[in-house]
Design a protein around this motif. Structure first.
Motif, PDB file in Angstrom:
ATOM      1  N   PHE A  78      23.930  48.710 137.102  1.00 11.59           N
ATOM      2  CA  PHE A  78      24.627  48.174 138.276  1.00 11.59           C
ATOM      3  C   PHE A  78      25.742  47.202 137.888  1.00 11.59           C
ATOM      4  N   ASN A  79      26.428  47.455 136.749  1.00 16.10           N
ATOM      5  CA  ASN A  79      27.500  46.533 136.349  1.00 16.10           C
ATOM      6  C   ASN A  79      28.732  46.659 137.241  1.00 16.10           C
ATOM      7  N   CYS A  80      28.812  47.713 138.028  1.00 13.17           N
ATOM      8  CA  CYS A  80      29.869  47.837 139.046  1.00 13.17           C
ATOM      9  C   CYS A  80      29.215  47.830 140.417  1.00 13.17           C
ATOM     10  N   ASN A  81      29.649  46.920 141.273  1.00 12.80           N
ATOM     11  CA  ASN A  81      29.012  46.810 142.588  1.00 12.80           C
ATOM     12  C   ASN A  81      29.502  47.907 143.540  1.00 12.80           C
ATOM     13  N   SER A  82      28.816  48.031 144.653  1.00 14.28           N
ATOM     14  CA  SER A  82      29.089  49.120 145.594  1.00 14.28           C
ATOM     15  C   SER A  82      30.506  49.075 146.143  1.00 14.28           C
ATOM     16  N   LEU A  83      30.973  47.881 146.499  1.00  8.96           N
ATOM     17  CA  LEU A  83      32.315  47.763 147.066  1.00  8.96           C
ATOM     18  C   LEU A  83      33.374  48.117 146.024  1.00  8.96           C
ATOM     19  N   ALA A  84      33.150  47.702 144.785  1.00  7.98           N
ATOM     20  CA  ALA A  84      34.098  48.017 143.725  1.00  7.98           C
ATOM     21  C   ALA A  84      34.187  49.520 143.488  1.00  7.98           C
ATOM     22  N   LEU A  85      33.058  50.188 143.435  1.00  6.36           N
ATOM     23  CA  LEU A  85      33.042  51.631 143.212  1.00  6.36           C
ATOM     24  C   LEU A  85      33.769  52.373 144.330  1.00  6.36           C
ATOM     25  N   ALA A  86      33.454  51.992 145.564  1.00  7.42           N
ATOM     26  CA  ALA A  86      34.060  52.672 146.709  1.00  7.42           C
ATOM     27  C   ALA A  86      35.559  52.392 146.789  1.00  7.42           C
ATOM     28  N   ALA A  87      35.950  51.138 146.559  1.00  4.12           N
ATOM     29  CA  ALA A  87      37.356  50.766 146.643  1.00  4.12           C
ATOM     30  C   ALA A  87      38.171  51.454 145.550  1.00  4.12           C
ATOM     31  N   ALA A  88      37.628  51.522 144.340  1.00  2.00           N
ATOM     32  CA  ALA A  88      38.344  52.162 143.243  1.00  2.00           C
ATOM     33  C   ALA A  88      38.551  53.649 143.516  1.00  2.00           C
ATOM     34  N   GLU A  89      37.530  54.302 144.036  1.00  2.00           N
ATOM     35  CA  GLU A  89      37.669  55.720 144.373  1.00  2.00           C
ATOM     36  C   GLU A  89      38.735  55.926 145.443  1.00  2.00           C
ATOM     37  N   GLN A  90      38.756  55.024 146.426  1.00  2.00           N
ATOM     38  CA  GLN A  90      39.715  55.147 147.512  1.00  2.00           C
ATOM     39  C   GLN A  90      41.148  54.917 147.036  1.00  2.00           C
ATOM     40  N   VAL A  91      41.376  53.836 146.278  1.00  2.00           N
ATOM     41  CA  VAL A  91      42.745  53.504 145.888  1.00  2.00           C
ATOM     42  C   VAL A  91      43.266  54.461 144.819  1.00  2.00           C
ATOM     43  N   LEU A  92      42.379  55.080 144.076  1.00  2.00           N
ATOM     44  CA  LEU A  92      42.803  56.065 143.082  1.00  2.00           C
ATOM     45  C   LEU A  92      43.550  57.215 143.738  1.00  2.00           C
ATOM     46  N   ASP A  93      43.230  57.464 144.997  1.00  2.00           N
ATOM     47  CA  ASP A  93      43.847  58.559 145.735  1.00  2.00           C
ATOM     48  C   ASP A  93      45.003  58.090 146.621  1.00  2.00           C
ATOM     49  N   ASP A  94      45.341  56.796 146.546  1.00  2.00           N
ATOM     50  CA  ASP A  94      46.382  56.229 147.404  1.00  2.00           C
ATOM     51  C   ASP A  94      47.709  56.174 146.641  1.00  2.00           C
ATOM     52  N   ALA A  95      48.372  57.298 146.560  1.00  2.00           N
ATOM     53  CA  ALA A  95      49.607  57.398 145.781  1.00  2.00           C
ATOM     54  C   ALA A  95      50.708  56.498 146.343  1.00  2.00           C
ATOM     55  N   ASP A  96      50.767  56.359 147.672  1.00  2.00           N
ATOM     56  CA  ASP A  96      51.807  55.532 148.291  1.00  2.00           C
ATOM     57  C   ASP A  96      51.661  54.073 147.857  1.00  2.00           C
TER      58      ASP A  96
END
Length: 368
Positions: free
Chosen positions: A257-275
């Motif tokens: 659990f070295n990456c928390n839930s919000l971090a995992l979800a946010a990283a996945e989301q922004v990875l797809d935010d090309a704009d």
């Protein structure tokens, strides 16, 4: 208290000083009562988090009583697709600092040496000394890595080499041909960490195909982060890409659990935010021109940078100039600890933030 607890610590730890992060705005407010502070000290994204991430974080709050996915399945899958690699080659960390420490703890012992450049990221010697290994600092060349000298420094005891590209805190940059020529010289049992925390700010034509190189250099590890161009510094999520065998070793020492839930979800989301990424890179490009053109006008030398910061020679003690800028409500980063006592590292901010810094600098240096 009669017990000397410092003496109980590992010998490498005894010689360390705590990592000095950029001063928070809240600390300056407490100390001087200043409001409307401009912080250009920690290479953060001045745009803040993306709107898509903001909405996502609200949606994720209901699940915070649950542990996160320790394996980070969805983020690894998204990264593997974007990077054209395999999920089992990815190691997630609580920021790329976490990954750097994982690598050192997993592969380096007291009898080993770790090579890094002068003026390179302070975490490299920190983790080396904490383990009790021997730190080998190679003199810099034009404020950056002297790869020929680093290759010449390799011995039978060398286990790990750190290379930051672009380098922090100088912003210097190594070309693909320079890096490849160096990797060709490194023995297979010596691991090379290519720290690409500022990778996204480098123009596409200049970027090294470092992930593709993993097929040819099994001892190469590429580390990157979501803290800079992706704007998630406060959530702390980074990653390493390596061959699957190295990733397996790293996951044996990685904390659950070295990456928390919000971090995992946010990283996945922004990875797809090309704009958002495009806007972040453009703000940085424009801001870098604003800062460096003014430095030219003022006759201040600076180190050309490929990152989201620029290191400027203020012609006098940088720590004193830093303190004077604090009185003006501007936070930058003195880097005397990196062997650059007359320099300040300045993060690129929004246009008004850059202008506020430049005006404060002129006032402090008595320039026009």
């Amino acid at each position: 208290m009669s017990c000397d607890f410092l003496a109980l610590a590992n010998s490498g730890v005894q010689s360390l000083q705590p990592y000095q992060a950029g001063k928070p705005t809240s600390e300056l407010e407490r100390e001087l009562g200043i409001r409307n502070i401009v912080k250009l000290a920690s290479n953060e994204n001045p745009l803040g988090i993306s709107n898509r991430v903001k909405q996502l974080l609200c949606d994720e709050l209901d699940d915070l009583a649950r542990y996160p996915d320790s394996n980070g399945f969805y983020l690894k899958t998204a990264l593997a697709q974007k990077l054209t690699t395999k999920a089992e080659q990815i190691t997630l960390g609580n920021g790329s600092n976490d990954v750097i420490e994982l690598i050192a703890r997993a592969f380096v012992a007291e009898q080993h040496e770790v090579i890094f450049s002068e003026h390179a990221f302070v975490v490299y010697p920190l983790v080396t000394k904490a383990i009790g290994a021997t730190a080998v600092q190679v003199p810099a060349k034009d404020y950056g890595h002297d790869l020929d000298a680093m290759a010449a420094a390799i011995t039978d005891r060398t286990r790990l080499i750190f290379i930051a590209n672009p380098n922090n805190p100088t912003g210097t940059f190594l070309t693909s041909s320079e890096l490849k020529h160096f990797l060709d010289k490194v023995p297979e049992h010596v691991l090379v960490v290519l720290d690409e925390a500022y990778y996204e700010y480098v123009g596409k034509a200049d970027r090294a195909p470092s992930i593709a190189w993993l097929n040819h250099y099994p001892n190469l590890i590429v580390s990157r982060t979501f803290s800079k161009a992706y704007g998630l510094a406060g959530l702390r999520v980074g990653y390493a890409v390596s061959n699957a065998e190295i990733a397996d070793v790293l996951n044996r020492v990685r904390q659950p659990f070295n990456c928390n839930s919000l971090a995992l979800a946010a990283a996945e989301q922004v990875l797809d935010d090309a704009d958002y990424l495009t806007a972040s890179v453009e703000i940085n490009r424009v801001g870098m021109i604003q800062l460096t053109e003014r430095f030219d006008e003022l006759g201040l030398d600076y180190i050309p940078s490929k990152a989201n910061f620029v290191t400027v020679d203020v012609g006098r003690n940088g720590a004193e100039v830093y303190q004077a800028l604090l009185q003006e409500g501007v936070i930058v980063r003195p880097i005397g600890g990196y062997g650059l006592p007359n320099h300040l590292r300045v993060s690129v901010g929004l246009e008004n933030e850059n202008q506020r810094f430049l005006e404060a600098l002129c006032k402090v240096l008595a320039l026009k």
